[in-house]
Scaffold this active site. Structure first.
Site, short mmCIF file in Angstrom:
data_model
loop_
_atom_site.label_atom_id
_atom_site.label_comp_id
_atom_site.label_asym_id
_atom_site.label_seq_id
_atom_site.Cartn_x
_atom_site.Cartn_y
_atom_site.Cartn_z
CE LYS A 58 -4.48 0.68 0.11
NZ LYS A 58 -5.47 -0.23 -0.52
P1 NAD Z 1 -12.80 7.43 -3.74
O1 NAD Z 1 -11.87 8.49 -3.33
O2 NAD Z 1 -13.08 7.20 -5.17
O3 NAD Z 1 -14.23 7.66 -3.02
C1 NAD Z 1 -14.36 7.83 -1.64
C2 NAD Z 1 -15.79 8.27 -1.34
O4 NAD Z 1 -15.95 8.36 0.07
C3 NAD Z 1 -16.14 9.65 -1.89
O5 NAD Z 1 -17.53 9.68 -2.20
C4 NAD Z 1 -15.85 10.59 -0.70
O6 NAD Z 1 -16.59 11.79 -0.77
C5 NAD Z 1 -16.26 9.70 0.46
N1 NAD Z 1 -15.51 10.00 1.68
C6 NAD Z 1 -14.17 10.16 1.79
N2 NAD Z 1 -13.83 10.41 3.08
C7 NAD Z 1 -14.99 10.39 3.77
C8 NAD Z 1 -15.29 10.60 5.14
N3 NAD Z 1 -14.35 10.85 6.04
N4 NAD Z 1 -16.61 10.51 5.51
C9 NAD Z 1 -17.57 10.26 4.60
N5 NAD Z 1 -17.34 10.05 3.30
C10 NAD Z 1 -16.06 10.13 2.88
O7 NAD Z 1 -12.26 6.08 -3.03
P2 NAD Z 1 -12.55 4.58 -3.47
O8 NAD Z 1 -11.50 4.12 -4.42
O9 NAD Z 1 -14.00 4.42 -3.79
O10 NAD Z 1 -12.22 3.82 -2.10
C11 NAD Z 1 -13.16 3.79 -1.03
C12 NAD Z 1 -12.74 2.69 -0.06
O11 NAD Z 1 -12.67 1.43 -0.74
C13 NAD Z 1 -11.36 2.88 0.60
O12 NAD Z 1 -11.41 2.33 1.90
C14 NAD Z 1 -10.46 2.02 -0.27
O13 NAD Z 1 -9.31 1.59 0.42
C15 NAD Z 1 -11.39 0.85 -0.56
N6 NAD Z 1 -11.06 0.07 -1.75
C16 NAD Z 1 -10.98 0.65 -2.99
C17 NAD Z 1 -10.72 -0.13 -4.11
C18 NAD Z 1 -10.71 0.45 -5.49
O14 NAD Z 1 -10.60 -0.34 -6.44
N7 NAD Z 1 -10.82 1.73 -5.67
C19 NAD Z 1 -10.48 -1.51 -3.96
C20 NAD Z 1 -10.57 -2.08 -2.69
C21 NAD Z 1 -10.87 -1.27 -1.59
#
Ligand code: NAD
Length: 425
Positions: free
Chosen positions: A115
């Site tokens: 990561k």
């Molecule tokens: P992203 O940045 O695309 O979206 C995050 C979303 O959460 C946005 O809508 C944002 O406004 C909201 N957000 C951020 N901080 C917040 C807070 N403190 N309170 C409320 N809402 C909040 O991120 P993503 O890629 O969708 O990732 C989201 C989660 O999924 C993370 O934990 C990430 O580690 C996990 N994840 C992502 C992927 C991927 O392929 N992108 C894969 C596995 C896990």
């Protein structure tokens, strides 16, 4: 000095404490050899960098902190996202790298966990600033990433464009194009079709199995999704395509709720045009934390860690929680939910669709042979649903919850690999 004290010297953070606590619990339950357990408690490599960053205004030069942690290099290259967020720290990144190791092993992709992150608020950056941070951070970690060593991907606050800049910076450095250095890049650069939707879609592939296990119909099921970024948005799209009623979604600006179901396509269009959910006209606006309290069958935390707590866990109405975000549920909340009979599909299983399609992307880049969307989605579905069945069967045979069962599957695979490789020299 106890192992817990040693853990805290370098990596002190609530998330790392939880990740190790969880690992220790499962390792004890499995009777894991303590010599192997101790090797798995700590990342194999961790890089901390600081670098200068000048905003568009050219007035000040800030020093930014960046991290890349590789938890396990036993089974192939390491793999894991890069997040840009204002509170990223070494312990958080190390915890997430460990989770990536278990996740890869649970779905059987030949990577160890990694990561990375930069402590910066991406919402405050212009496009040019975002590009400068990305390129400079890539240069800072250029010696520890590579298509055969460590392959980054998007995470919170980063996206396809950021991955494209990372790939370009790496390629400029080595003198030729290296698409396989990163996944989650645009298809024009060798990115995989269907990668963008993979995590959200992958987790919804598990809903029919979870609903069947608990005993309700997917058609018409009420779904609430915390986060409307990459994961949350495509989970919402997949849920509505499956005939569910997506009653609430949220982002950093708050939550929207509509009892008869949101028009997900119209919400997505609004966010494309306005960036945030704020101001969306066809729903009630409620405070973000209230999303956890709305009447629903399925709750998908898909924003950030530590949002399901002992304070809100007693009021959650969902029968099933499918964890899209990494580490969204605190350990004490997990216990409360289990006692209340809520069926949790844990992050290491539920959001593994992202790394699975990233693996497909890497394979396609290395072979320079690209698959069709149907092939990708079909293989994703097969891997996700098989992993769910395997984990459920461990849960049943060992009499444990799904999180413990998933970790048993992942840790066992990794420990077996470590033992057969032996110790060098
Ligand atoms: P992203 O940045 O695309 O979206 C995050 C979303 O959460 C946005 O809508 C944002 O406004 C909201 N957000 C951020 N901080 C917040 C807070 N403190 N309170 C409320 N809402 C909040 O991120 P993503 O890629 O969708 O990732 C989201 C989660 O999924 C993370 O934990 C990430 O580690 C996990 N994840 C992502 C992927 C991927 O392929 N992108 C894969 C596995 C896990």
């Amino acid at each position: 000095m106890t192992s817990s004290d040693r853990t805290m010297l370098e990596w002190e953070s609530p998330m790392y404490r939880e990740a190790v606590g969880q690992f220790d619990q499962v390792a004890r339950l499995m009777g894991l050899d303590e010599n192997v357990a101790d090797r798995l408690r700590f990342p194999q490599k961790a890089t901390v960098v600081t670098f200068p960053f000048r905003r568009d205004t050219y007035r000040d030069v800030e020093t930014l902190f960046g991290y890349r942690v590789q938890h396990l290099t036993t089974m192939g290259p390491t793999k894991g996202g890069i997040r840009f967020a204002p509170d990223v720290n070494l312990g958080e990144v190390a915890a997430l790298a460990m989770l990536m190791t278990w996740k890869c092993a649970i779905v059987g992709v030949p990577f160890g966990g990694a990561k990375g992150g930069v402590r910066v608020d991406p919402l405050e950056l212009s496009r040019a600033e975002l590009q400068r941070v990305t390129r400079r951070f890539t240069m800072e970690i250029i010696n520890v990433i590579g298509p055969e060593t460590d392959i980054p991907a998007p995470d919170m606050g980063t996206n396809e464009q950021v991955m494209a800049w990372l790939m370009d910076t790496y390629s400029q450095h080595v003198g030729h194009a290296v698409p396989a250095v990163v996944t989650g890049k645009p298809p024009a650069l060798g990115g995989s079709v269907a990668r963008r939707e993979a995590t959200g879609r992958g987790l919804m592939f598990l809903l029919p199995q979870a609903a069947h296990h608990v005993g309700f119909d997917v058609a018409g099921a009420r779904v609430a999704i915390h986060g409307f970024g990459n994961v949350g948005r495509y989970a919402a799209v997949a849920a509505s395509e499956m005939g569910c009623r997506v009653v609430a979604v949220s982002d950093i600006t708050g939550a929207i709720y509509r009892d008869d179901g949101l028009d997900v396509a119209s919400v997505a269009k609004w966010v494309d045009e306005h960036r945030f959910l704020e101001g969306y006209p066809d729903a009630d606006h409620i405070p973000g934390p209230d999303l956890f309290l709305v009447p629903c069958d399925v709750l998908v935390p898909a924003a950030t860690q530590g949002v399901i707590t002992r304070e809100n866990a007693p009021s959650i109405q969902a029968k099933v929680i499918i964890e899209g975000a990494n580490n969204p549920t605190n350990l004490d909340a997990d216990e409360i939910l289990r006692e209340r009979g809520v069926f949790i599909v844990p992050d290491v299983l539920a959001n593994a669709g992202g790394v699975t399609v990233s693996y497909f992307e890497w394979v396609q880049d290395v072979q320079k042979y690209f698959w069709t969307e149907n092939e990708i989605v079909g293989r994703l579905r097969e891997i996700m649903t098989r992993a769910f069945d395997d984990v459920l069967s461990i849960a049943n045979s060992e009499g444990v919850d799904m999180r413990t069962a998933a970790l048993i599957k992942g840790i066992r695979r990794v420990a077996d690999a470590k033992l057969v490789r032996g110790i060098f020299p």
